[in-house]
Design a protein around this motif. Sequence first.
Motif, PDB file in Angstrom:
ATOM      1  N   ALA A   1      20.795   5.086   2.796  1.00  0.00           N
ATOM      2  CA  ALA A   1      21.964   4.711   1.987  1.00  0.00           C
ATOM      3  C   ALA A   1      22.408   5.882   1.109  1.00  0.00           C
ATOM      4  CB  ALA A   1      21.644   3.487   1.138  1.00  0.00           C
ATOM      5  N   ALA A   2      21.461   6.618   0.557  1.00  0.00           N
ATOM      6  CA  ALA A   2      21.803   7.771  -0.302  1.00  0.00           C
ATOM      7  C   ALA A   2      22.514   8.860   0.506  1.00  0.00           C
ATOM      8  CB  ALA A   2      20.543   8.324  -0.960  1.00  0.00           C
TER       9      ALA A   2
ATOM     10  N   MET B   1       0.841  -1.172   0.000  1.00  0.00           N
ATOM     11  CA  MET B   1       0.000   0.000   0.000  1.00  0.00           C
ATOM     12  C   MET B   1       0.894   1.245   0.000  1.00  0.00           C
ATOM     13  SD  MET B   1      -2.705   1.251   2.899  1.00  0.00           S
ATOM     14  CE  MET B   1      -3.579  -0.263   2.824  1.00  0.00           C
ATOM     15  N   ALA B   2       0.703   2.118  -0.963  1.00  0.00           N
ATOM     16  CA  ALA B   2       1.522   3.329  -1.088  1.00  0.00           C
ATOM     17  C   ALA B   2       1.344   4.214   0.144  1.00  0.00           C
ATOM     18  CB  ALA B   2       1.120   4.105  -2.334  1.00  0.00           C
ATOM     19  N   GLY B   3       2.428   4.827   0.561  1.00  0.00           N
ATOM     20  CA  GLY B   3       2.383   5.742   1.691  1.00  0.00           C
ATOM     21  C   GLY B   3       2.532   5.055   3.033  1.00  0.00           C
ATOM     22  N   THR B   4       2.753   3.749   3.021  1.00  0.00           N
ATOM     23  CA  THR B   4       2.907   3.010   4.269  1.00  0.00           C
ATOM     24  C   THR B   4       4.381   2.892   4.619  1.00  0.00           C
ATOM     25  OG1 THR B   4       0.920   1.718   3.830  1.00  0.00           O
ATOM     26  CG2 THR B   4       2.469   0.805   5.418  1.00  0.00           C
ATOM     27  N   LEU B   5       4.708   3.216   5.853  1.00  0.00           N
ATOM     28  CA  LEU B   5       6.056   2.980   6.347  1.00  0.00           C
ATOM     29  C   LEU B   5       6.015   1.631   7.047  1.00  0.00           C
ATOM     30  CD1 LEU B   5       8.953   3.842   6.839  1.00  0.00           C
ATOM     31  CD2 LEU B   5       8.177   5.043   8.892  1.00  0.00           C
ATOM     32  N   TRP B   6       6.507   0.610   6.350  1.00  0.00           N
ATOM     33  CA  TRP B   6       6.479  -0.745   6.887  1.00  0.00           C
ATOM     34  C   TRP B   6       7.440  -0.851   8.066  1.00  0.00           C
ATOM     35  CZ3 TRP B   6       2.401  -2.986   5.093  1.00  0.00           C
ATOM     36  CH2 TRP B   6       1.954  -2.690   3.806  1.00  0.00           C
ATOM     37  N   GLU B   7       7.161  -1.764   8.981  1.00  0.00           N
ATOM     38  CA  GLU B   7       7.977  -1.923  10.187  1.00  0.00           C
ATOM     39  C   GLU B   7       9.446  -2.172   9.873  1.00  0.00           C
ATOM     40  OE1 GLU B   7       6.363  -4.784  12.911  1.00  0.00           O
ATOM     41  OE2 GLU B   7       4.367  -3.900  12.799  1.00  0.00           O
ATOM     42  N   ALA B   8       9.723  -2.854   8.776  1.00  0.00           N
ATOM     43  CA  ALA B   8      11.111  -3.168   8.426  1.00  0.00           C
ATOM     44  C   ALA B   8      11.888  -1.934   7.972  1.00  0.00           C
ATOM     45  CB  ALA B   8      11.153  -4.226   7.340  1.00  0.00           C
ATOM     46  N   GLY B   9      11.210  -0.888   7.491  1.00  0.00           N
ATOM     47  CA  GLY B   9      11.891   0.302   6.974  1.00  0.00           C
ATOM     48  C   GLY B   9      12.792   0.971   7.997  1.00  0.00           C
ATOM     49  N   PRO B  10      12.265   1.348   9.168  1.00  0.00           N
ATOM     50  CA  PRO B  10      13.140   1.964  10.173  1.00  0.00           C
ATOM     51  C   PRO B  10      14.236   1.025  10.671  1.00  0.00           C
ATOM     52  CG  PRO B  10      10.841   2.411  10.673  1.00  0.00           C
ATOM     53  CD  PRO B  10      10.862   1.420   9.540  1.00  0.00           C
ATOM     54  N   VAL B  11      13.934  -0.267  10.749  1.00  0.00           N
ATOM     55  CA  VAL B  11      14.938  -1.239  11.194  1.00  0.00           C
ATOM     56  C   VAL B  11      16.091  -1.287  10.191  1.00  0.00           C
ATOM     57  CG1 VAL B  11      15.372  -3.681  11.685  1.00  0.00           C
ATOM     58  CG2 VAL B  11      13.254  -2.604  12.486  1.00  0.00           C
ATOM     59  N   LEU B  12      15.763  -1.370   8.901  1.00  0.00           N
ATOM     60  CA  LEU B  12      16.798  -1.409   7.862  1.00  0.00           C
ATOM     61  C   LEU B  12      17.564  -0.084   7.801  1.00  0.00           C
ATOM     62  CD1 LEU B  12      18.227  -2.967   5.656  1.00  0.00           C
ATOM     63  CD2 LEU B  12      16.396  -2.284   4.070  1.00  0.00           C
ATOM     64  N   ALA B  13      16.866   1.036   7.910  1.00  0.00           N
ATOM     65  CA  ALA B  13      17.534   2.344   7.892  1.00  0.00           C
ATOM     66  C   ALA B  13      18.481   2.475   9.083  1.00  0.00           C
ATOM     67  CB  ALA B  13      16.498   3.464   7.901  1.00  0.00           C
ATOM     68  N   ASP B  14      18.050   1.994  10.253  1.00  0.00           N
ATOM     69  CA  ASP B  14      18.901   2.031  11.441  1.00  0.00           C
ATOM     70  C   ASP B  14      20.144   1.170  11.238  1.00  0.00           C
ATOM     71  OD1 ASP B  14      19.368   2.767  14.287  1.00  0.00           O
ATOM     72  OD2 ASP B  14      19.161   0.600  14.575  1.00  0.00           O
ATOM     73  N   TYR B  15      19.954  -0.011  10.648  1.00  0.00           N
ATOM     74  CA  TYR B  15      21.094  -0.895  10.391  1.00  0.00           C
ATOM     75  C   TYR B  15      22.072  -0.249   9.409  1.00  0.00           C
ATOM     76  CZ  TYR B  15      23.946  -4.699   8.666  1.00  0.00           C
ATOM     77  OH  TYR B  15      25.015  -5.453   8.287  1.00  0.00           O
ATOM     78  N   VAL B  16      21.551   0.309   8.323  1.00  0.00           N
ATOM     79  CA  VAL B  16      22.396   0.912   7.291  1.00  0.00           C
ATOM     80  C   VAL B  16      23.235   2.050   7.864  1.00  0.00           C
ATOM     81  CG1 VAL B  16      22.286   2.336   5.194  1.00  0.00           C
ATOM     82  CG2 VAL B  16      20.977   0.225   5.325  1.00  0.00           C
ATOM     83  N   THR B  17      22.682   2.816   8.788  1.00  0.00           N
ATOM     84  CA  THR B  17      23.398   3.972   9.336  1.00  0.00           C
ATOM     85  C   THR B  17      24.191   3.635  10.586  1.00  0.00           C
ATOM     86  OG1 THR B  17      21.421   4.669  10.534  1.00  0.00           O
ATOM     87  CG2 THR B  17      21.793   5.635   8.354  1.00  0.00           C
ATOM     88  N   ASN B  18      24.151   2.391  11.031  1.00  0.00           N
ATOM     89  CA  ASN B  18      24.905   1.962  12.205  1.00  0.00           C
ATOM     90  C   ASN B  18      26.372   1.786  11.817  1.00  0.00           C
ATOM     91  OD1 ASN B  18      26.173   0.062  14.095  1.00  0.00           O
ATOM     92  ND2 ASN B  18      24.132  -0.037  14.990  1.00  0.00           N
ATOM     93  N   PRO B  19      27.300   2.283  12.645  1.00  0.00           N
ATOM     94  CA  PRO B  19      28.728   2.135  12.309  1.00  0.00           C
ATOM     95  C   PRO B  19      29.176   0.689  12.100  1.00  0.00           C
ATOM     96  CG  PRO B  19      28.457   3.733  14.052  1.00  0.00           C
ATOM     97  CD  PRO B  19      27.102   3.100  13.834  1.00  0.00           C
ATOM     98  N   ALA B  20      28.441  -0.286  12.638  1.00  0.00           N
ATOM     99  CA  ALA B  20      28.804  -1.693  12.454  1.00  0.00           C
ATOM    100  C   ALA B  20      28.412  -2.218  11.069  1.00  0.00           C
ATOM    101  CB  ALA B  20      28.142  -2.555  13.531  1.00  0.00           C
ATOM    102  N   CYS B  21      27.546  -1.502  10.363  1.00  0.00           N
ATOM    103  CA  CYS B  21      27.095  -1.936   9.038  1.00  0.00           C
ATOM    104  C   CYS B  21      28.162  -1.628   7.996  1.00  0.00           C
ATOM    105  CB  CYS B  21      25.795  -1.222   8.671  1.00  0.00           C
ATOM    106  SG  CYS B  21      25.231  -1.555   6.992  1.00  0.00           S
ATOM    107  N   PRO B  22      28.450  -2.580   7.108  1.00  0.00           N
ATOM    108  CA  PRO B  22      29.445  -2.310   6.059  1.00  0.00           C
ATOM    109  C   PRO B  22      29.102  -1.092   5.207  1.00  0.00           C
ATOM    110  CG  PRO B  22      28.894  -4.647   6.108  1.00  0.00           C
ATOM    111  CD  PRO B  22      27.944  -3.946   7.050  1.00  0.00           C
ATOM    112  N   LEU B  23      27.816  -0.819   4.974  1.00  0.00           N
ATOM    113  CA  LEU B  23      27.454   0.354   4.176  1.00  0.00           C
ATOM    114  C   LEU B  23      27.846   1.646   4.873  1.00  0.00           C
ATOM    115  CD1 LEU B  23      23.934  -0.120   2.561  1.00  0.00           C
ATOM    116  CD2 LEU B  23      26.142   0.070   1.438  1.00  0.00           C
TER     117      LEU B  23
END
Length: 126
Positions: free
Chosen positions: A63-64, A1-23
């Motif tokens: 990531a961007a 559904m467009a406009g939905t922030l799925w539960e995984a979104g903040p979790v993945l964004a938090d992981y991506v921006t965590n210093p332990a993440c390779p990205l």
Amino acid sequence: MAGTLWEAGPVLADYVTNPACPLHSFRRMRVHADSDGNVVLPAHPPTTVVELGSGVGLASMAAAFLGCRVFGTDGALSSVELLNENFGRYDGEFNEGAKPKGLLLKWGDSEAVRELIERELEGCFP
């Protein structure tokens, strides 16, 4: 559904921006200022990230902001439109040549995947 922030979104964004993440280590690819205020250009070409089922694009934006070249994909046109609108709100924050893009991609459509690779991703991956 467009406009939905799925539960995984903040979790993945938090992981991506965590210093332990390779990205997270790719933040060096972002144009930034050093401690003296001098502009520091990236030493390496940006890493390419393709997010499947991006929704509103929170993880893609994370990531961007780290300097990655991002393609957020979704199977719903309304989600892709919202994704590009969200990217556009921060247009001046992304490295030139590495501005994120929202693209329509339906899962299981191998022809669409092939076209996406030829049109946008040729040469991005080994």
